[in-house]
Structure formats: structure tokens, C-alpha cells
Scaffold this motif. Structure first.
Motif, PDB file in Angstrom:
ATOM      1  N   VAL A  26     -32.083  36.499  55.506  1.00 31.85           N
ATOM      2  CA  VAL A  26     -31.174  35.647  56.264  1.00 31.85           C
ATOM      3  C   VAL A  26     -30.764  34.459  55.402  1.00 31.85           C
ATOM      4  N   SER A  27     -29.456  34.191  55.370  1.00 35.68           N
ATOM      5  CA  SER A  27     -28.963  33.071  54.572  1.00 35.68           C
ATOM      6  C   SER A  27     -27.841  32.359  55.305  1.00 35.68           C
ATOM      7  N   PRO A  28     -27.995  31.070  55.624  1.00 37.01           N
ATOM      8  CA  PRO A  28     -26.886  30.300  56.200  1.00 37.01           C
ATOM      9  C   PRO A  28     -25.853  29.992  55.123  1.00 37.01           C
ATOM     10  N   VAL A  29     -24.586  30.055  55.488  1.00 37.09           N
ATOM     11  CA  VAL A  29     -23.509  29.904  54.507  1.00 37.09           C
ATOM     12  C   VAL A  29     -22.681  28.672  54.838  1.00 37.09           C
ATOM     13  N   TYR A  30     -22.558  27.796  53.852  1.00 32.19           N
ATOM     14  CA  TYR A  30     -21.690  26.626  54.002  1.00 32.19           C
ATOM     15  C   TYR A  30     -21.264  26.163  52.616  1.00 32.19           C
ATOM     16  N   GLY A  31     -19.962  26.277  52.343  1.00 26.79           N
ATOM     17  CA  GLY A  31     -19.409  25.769  51.098  1.00 26.79           C
ATOM     18  C   GLY A  31     -19.750  26.557  49.854  1.00 26.79           C
ATOM     19  N   CYS A  32     -20.034  27.848  49.988  1.00 23.94           N
ATOM     20  CA  CYS A  32     -20.409  28.655  48.814  1.00 23.94           C
ATOM     21  C   CYS A  32     -19.667  29.992  48.783  1.00 23.94           C
ATOM     22  N   LYS A  33     -18.429  29.988  49.155  1.00 27.65           N
ATOM     23  CA  LYS A  33     -17.659  31.234  49.227  1.00 27.65           C
ATOM     24  C   LYS A  33     -17.654  31.978  47.896  1.00 27.65           C
ATOM     25  N   GLY A  34     -17.513  31.258  46.806  1.00 26.13           N
ATOM     26  CA  GLY A  34     -17.342  31.899  45.509  1.00 26.13           C
ATOM     27  C   GLY A  34     -18.564  32.611  44.977  1.00 26.13           C
ATOM     28  N   CYS A  35     -19.764  32.292  45.474  1.00 24.48           N
ATOM     29  CA  CYS A  35     -20.969  32.917  44.925  1.00 24.48           C
ATOM     30  C   CYS A  35     -21.590  33.936  45.885  1.00 24.48           C
ATOM     31  N   LEU A  36     -20.899  34.267  46.976  1.00 26.64           N
ATOM     32  CA  LEU A  36     -21.479  35.172  47.970  1.00 26.64           C
ATOM     33  C   LEU A  36     -21.661  36.586  47.430  1.00 26.64           C
ATOM     34  N   GLU A  37     -20.706  37.072  46.656  1.00 30.17           N
ATOM     35  CA  GLU A  37     -20.832  38.425  46.118  1.00 30.17           C
ATOM     36  C   GLU A  37     -22.028  38.522  45.181  1.00 30.17           C
ATOM     37  N   GLU A  38     -22.184  37.542  44.311  1.00 31.21           N
ATOM     38  CA  GLU A  38     -23.339  37.535  43.417  1.00 31.21           C
ATOM     39  C   GLU A  38     -24.638  37.436  44.214  1.00 31.21           C
ATOM     40  N   LEU A  39     -24.618  36.633  45.267  1.00 34.53           N
ATOM     41  CA  LEU A  39     -25.809  36.460  46.100  1.00 34.53           C
ATOM     42  C   LEU A  39     -26.255  37.784  46.706  1.00 34.53           C
ATOM     43  N   VAL A  40     -25.349  38.475  47.397  1.00 33.77           N
ATOM     44  CA  VAL A  40     -25.758  39.685  48.114  1.00 33.77           C
ATOM     45  C   VAL A  40     -26.107  40.812  47.147  1.00 33.77           C
ATOM     46  N   ASP A  41     -25.389  40.894  46.030  1.00 36.52           N
ATOM     47  CA  ASP A  41     -25.687  41.965  45.080  1.00 36.52           C
ATOM     48  C   ASP A  41     -27.019  41.719  44.364  1.00 36.52           C
ATOM     49  N   ARG A  42     -27.334  40.476  44.074  1.00 34.65           N
ATOM     50  CA  ARG A  42     -28.633  40.185  43.459  1.00 34.65           C
ATOM     51  C   ARG A  42     -29.772  40.428  44.445  1.00 34.65           C
ATOM     52  N   ILE A  43     -29.534  40.127  45.719  1.00 34.73           N
ATOM     53  CA  ILE A  43     -30.544  40.419  46.736  1.00 34.73           C
ATOM     54  C   ILE A  43     -30.788  41.919  46.813  1.00 34.73           C
ATOM     55  N   ALA A  44     -29.703  42.692  46.864  1.00 33.95           N
ATOM     56  CA  ALA A  44     -29.830  44.145  46.967  1.00 33.95           C
ATOM     57  C   ALA A  44     -30.579  44.720  45.767  1.00 33.95           C
ATOM     58  N   SER A  45     -30.260  44.230  44.570  1.00 35.91           N
ATOM     59  CA  SER A  45     -30.945  44.733  43.372  1.00 35.91           C
ATOM     60  C   SER A  45     -32.415  44.344  43.366  1.00 35.91           C
ATOM     61  N   ALA A  46     -32.722  43.148  43.887  1.00 42.23           N
ATOM     62  CA  ALA A  46     -34.098  42.669  43.866  1.00 42.23           C
ATOM     63  C   ALA A  46     -34.982  43.417  44.849  1.00 42.23           C
ATOM     64  N   VAL A  47     -34.456  43.739  46.036  1.00 44.24           N
ATOM     65  CA  VAL A  47     -35.289  44.346  47.083  1.00 44.24           C
ATOM     66  C   VAL A  47     -35.294  45.867  47.030  1.00 44.24           C
ATOM     67  N   ALA A  48     -34.372  46.466  46.275  1.00 42.32           N
ATOM     68  CA  ALA A  48     -34.311  47.928  46.216  1.00 42.32           C
ATOM     69  C   ALA A  48     -35.632  48.566  45.774  1.00 42.32           C
ATOM     70  N   PRO A  49     -36.337  48.011  44.757  1.00 42.33           N
ATOM     71  CA  PRO A  49     -37.602  48.633  44.340  1.00 42.33           C
ATOM     72  C   PRO A  49     -38.704  48.579  45.397  1.00 42.33           C
ATOM     73  N   LEU A  50     -38.543  47.763  46.432  1.00 40.88           N
ATOM     74  CA  LEU A  50     -39.567  47.672  47.469  1.00 40.88           C
ATOM     75  C   LEU A  50     -39.608  48.923  48.341  1.00 40.88           C
ATOM     76  N   GLY A  51     -38.512  49.676  48.349  1.00 43.83           N
ATOM     77  CA  GLY A  51     -38.439  50.849  49.208  1.00 43.83           C
ATOM     78  C   GLY A  51     -38.146  50.458  50.640  1.00 43.83           C
ATOM     79  N   GLY A  52     -37.923  51.436  51.490  1.00 42.49           N
ATOM     80  CA  GLY A  52     -37.614  51.156  52.881  1.00 42.49           C
ATOM     81  C   GLY A  52     -36.183  50.674  53.044  1.00 42.49           C
TER      82      GLY A  52
END
Length: 330
Positions: A26-52
Motif C-alpha cells: 500500500v502506498s499513498p500518492v501525493y505529488g509523485c506522478k512522474g515516479c509511479l511507473e518506476e515505483l510499481v515496477d520495482r515493487i513487482a520485481s522485488a516481490v516476485a521471488p517471494l512467490g505467491g
């Protein structure tokens, strides 16, 4: 990851009947439109090895930079991404409340959207939940200005004194939380929300993990000095009654001084010293006592104001839009 037997209840965000996932971020968003794509893609890459299965929930706190259009665009190509848009700017902790109340994960991670919190630290935080219910990310080397670090340290020291509960200025929202903890917080009825303080109040087993802290990727903090002062006042009034007890002590102190002055006056009268007190001292005493009385009444008024707001029982956030159901992870 730990499993908890409690059945997820239907929330105000319409998650009833949707199977839980392994992890919610969960991430609250305010004033960071330009870095949202990097944020979600880095999250996805980081948690993928956890499985599930996992989900990422971005809560647009009525961001002034049009972040909602970017969130909906990203959600179209990422089925694990969910977006919620609040009807107005309610504040960071209320946006977090909206996100965690709509989360479905057995484990919930909360982090800021500006990438000062590193998504790559999420696996270590989640792994720490094996032996505890809460793992806070501890920012040992904060990449903030000296003034912000000082005010953060001073505020948490003051809050520790007022609440009687030790507060650590190196921790904030970033951390991993078991479903048991999230359910308890979601059930708390109070309107004033401060996520890390609510977590600490639960008393569940807690550990701390050193994490990296980066400079802000985009924009500046939405917390002006006036907003920080307002937030600090709300937190103190909501989580501590020590100001009220201080009012009582101040009143007793002035009563003791008054009795002492009366005793001294009587002693001087008995000694035959009937000298009339000077005008300046009388006026100074009146102003001093009057100022203390007005200050005490002001503190009492602030507490009564919080009770008045709570008595209305209005929701502490309103969701105006959310990404379509078909974009949710199954």
C-alpha cells in the motif's frame, strides 16, 4: 508467510468475496506522478521471488499533479495494480487507512510513493515476520535536510514524553505487518489516524530492520510547516491526555503560590508591616494568572473540539473512484 485464521470481512471498498492474496503493498500518492511507473515496477520485481500472489494499491490523495490518470494508465497493463482515488486531500495517514482497509494480503507492506523507501527492502521486511507481527524499516541514515531531521527528532522526543511510550524518529510508515495487526487497526473506530502510532499501540511483537533511505525522486514534501504543526497537534490531542494533567498541575501550582502569598501577607501583618503592594506587581500578577487561565481553557477547548468531531461519526476518508474490477489480481 504467516497465515491467520480470521476470515476477511467485507470493506467499504468493495473487496467482499474476493480471495485474499499473499502480499499487499500500500502506498499513498501525493505529488509523485512522474515516479509511479518506476515505483510499481520495482515493487513487482522485488516481490516476485517471494512467490505467491501479490497486489499493489496506490491511493491517490487528490494529488495536484494529476496522478490519478497515470495510475489508471498503469493499472491497464498490470493486473496486480489497484488504484483508489480519494474525493479530496484527506492526508497521508487517511490515505493509508483507505489502502489497508481495502487490502487482501496475509501480509501488508506500507511505503511512501517518492522512492525514498526502497522496494528492494520489502523481501527482508516480509521475511522478518516469521518470528514477529510487525517489522518496521529503520532509516539509520536519513537523506533529508538537517532541519527536517531535527524537527522529526524533536517531535518524537516530545511525543514520547507526552504519551509515555518510547517513539523512534528513525521509523515511519515503511514496514511489513501481519494480517492480524492490520485487522485490529481497521477495527479501531477513532477518526484521527496516525498509522505507526496505532501499530505501536496494539502492543503486538515488533522488530526493527535497518533499511536504505534515498533522496526524493520527484517533487517536494506536501508537509508545510503549518501542516506539520497541525498534524502534531492532532496526534498529541488524539494519543495523549498529558496536556490535561499538566493543566491540573499548573492549577495546583498556582493555588500553592497563592496560599503561600496569603500566608506571607498575614505574617507581615502580624509583624506590623502593612505596606501596600505596588501597582506594577498587581498588574503583572493579573496578566500572568489571566494568561495561564486562558491557556488552560484553550487546551480544554481543543480536546472538546476533538470530541465534537468524533461525535459526528463521519467517515475519515471518501473514495470517489477506483480502477475497474477486471484489473484486480485473482
Amino acid at each position: 508467510m504467516p497465515e491467520h485464521p480470521r476470515t476477511l470481512q467485507s470493506s467499504t471498498l468493495g473487496t467482499s468475496g474476493v480471495a485474499p492474496v499473499s502480499l499487499s503493498v500500500v502506498s499513498p500518492v501525493y505529488g509523485c506522478k512522474g515516479c509511479l511507473e518506476e515505483l510499481v515496477d520495482r515493487i513487482a520485481s522485488a516481490v516476485a521471488p517471494l512467490g505467491g500472489t501479490f497486489e499493489v494499491i496506490l491511493v491517490d490523495d487528490c494529488s495536484p499533479d494529476g496522478a490519478w490518470s497515470r495510475i489508471t494508465e498503469l493499472a491497464e497493463s498490470r493486473p496486480w495494480l489497484r488504484g483508489l482515488r480519494l474525493s479530496r486531500n484527506f492526508g497521508q495517514h487517511y490515505a493509508i487507512a483507505a489502502g489497508i482497509e481495502g487490502s487482501r494480503g496475509n501480509v501488508v507492506v506500507v511505503m511512501d510513493c517518492d522512492l525514498q523507501d526502497s522496494p528492494e527492502d520489502i523481501p527482508a521486511l516480509v521475511a522478518g515476520l516469521v518470528d514477529t507481527d510487525v517489522v518496521f524499516g529503520q532509516r539509520t541514515e536519513r537523506q533529508d535536510s538537517a532541519s527536517k531531521r531535527f524537527f522529526s527528532w524533536a517531535f518524537f522526543r516530545l511525543l514520547s514524553w507526552l504519551t509515555g511510550v518510547p517513539q523512534d524518529h528513525t521509523t515511519a510508515n515503511f514496514g511489513a505487518y501481519s494480517r492480524k495487526v492490520i485487522d485490529v487497526i481497521n477495527d479501531m473506530p477513532e477518526r484521527d489516524r496516525c498509522f505507526p502510532l496505532m501499530v505501536k499501540w496494539t502492543g503486538f511483537s515488533t522488530s526493527y530492520l535497518p533499511v536504505s533511505h534515498a533522496t526524493r525522486k520527484e517533487g517536494s514534501s506536501g508537509y508545510s510547516f503549518s501542516k506539520l504543526l497541525r498534524l502534531a497537534t492532532e496526534i498529541v490531542l488524539s494519543y495523549s491526555d498529558k496536556p490535561l494533567r499538566l493543566v491540573v498541575k499548573v492549577g495546583l501550582g498556582f493555588a500553592a503560590i497563592a496560599f503561600g502569598m496569603v500566608a506571607w501577607t498575614l505574617f507581615r501583618f502580624i509583624q506590623g508591616d502593612t505596606q501596600v503592594a505596588g501597582f506594577t506587581s498587581i498588574i503583572a500578577s493579573i496578566w500572568l494568572v489571566g494568561g495561564v487561565i486562558i491557556s488552560c481553557l484553550g487546551i480544554l477547548g481543543l480536546y472538546l473540539g476533538r470530541l465534537f468531531i468524533d461525535a459526528k461519526r463521519r467517515p475519515y476518508y471518501l473514495v470517489s473512484e477506483q480502477t475497474p474490477e477486471e484489473h484486480r489480481a485473482n
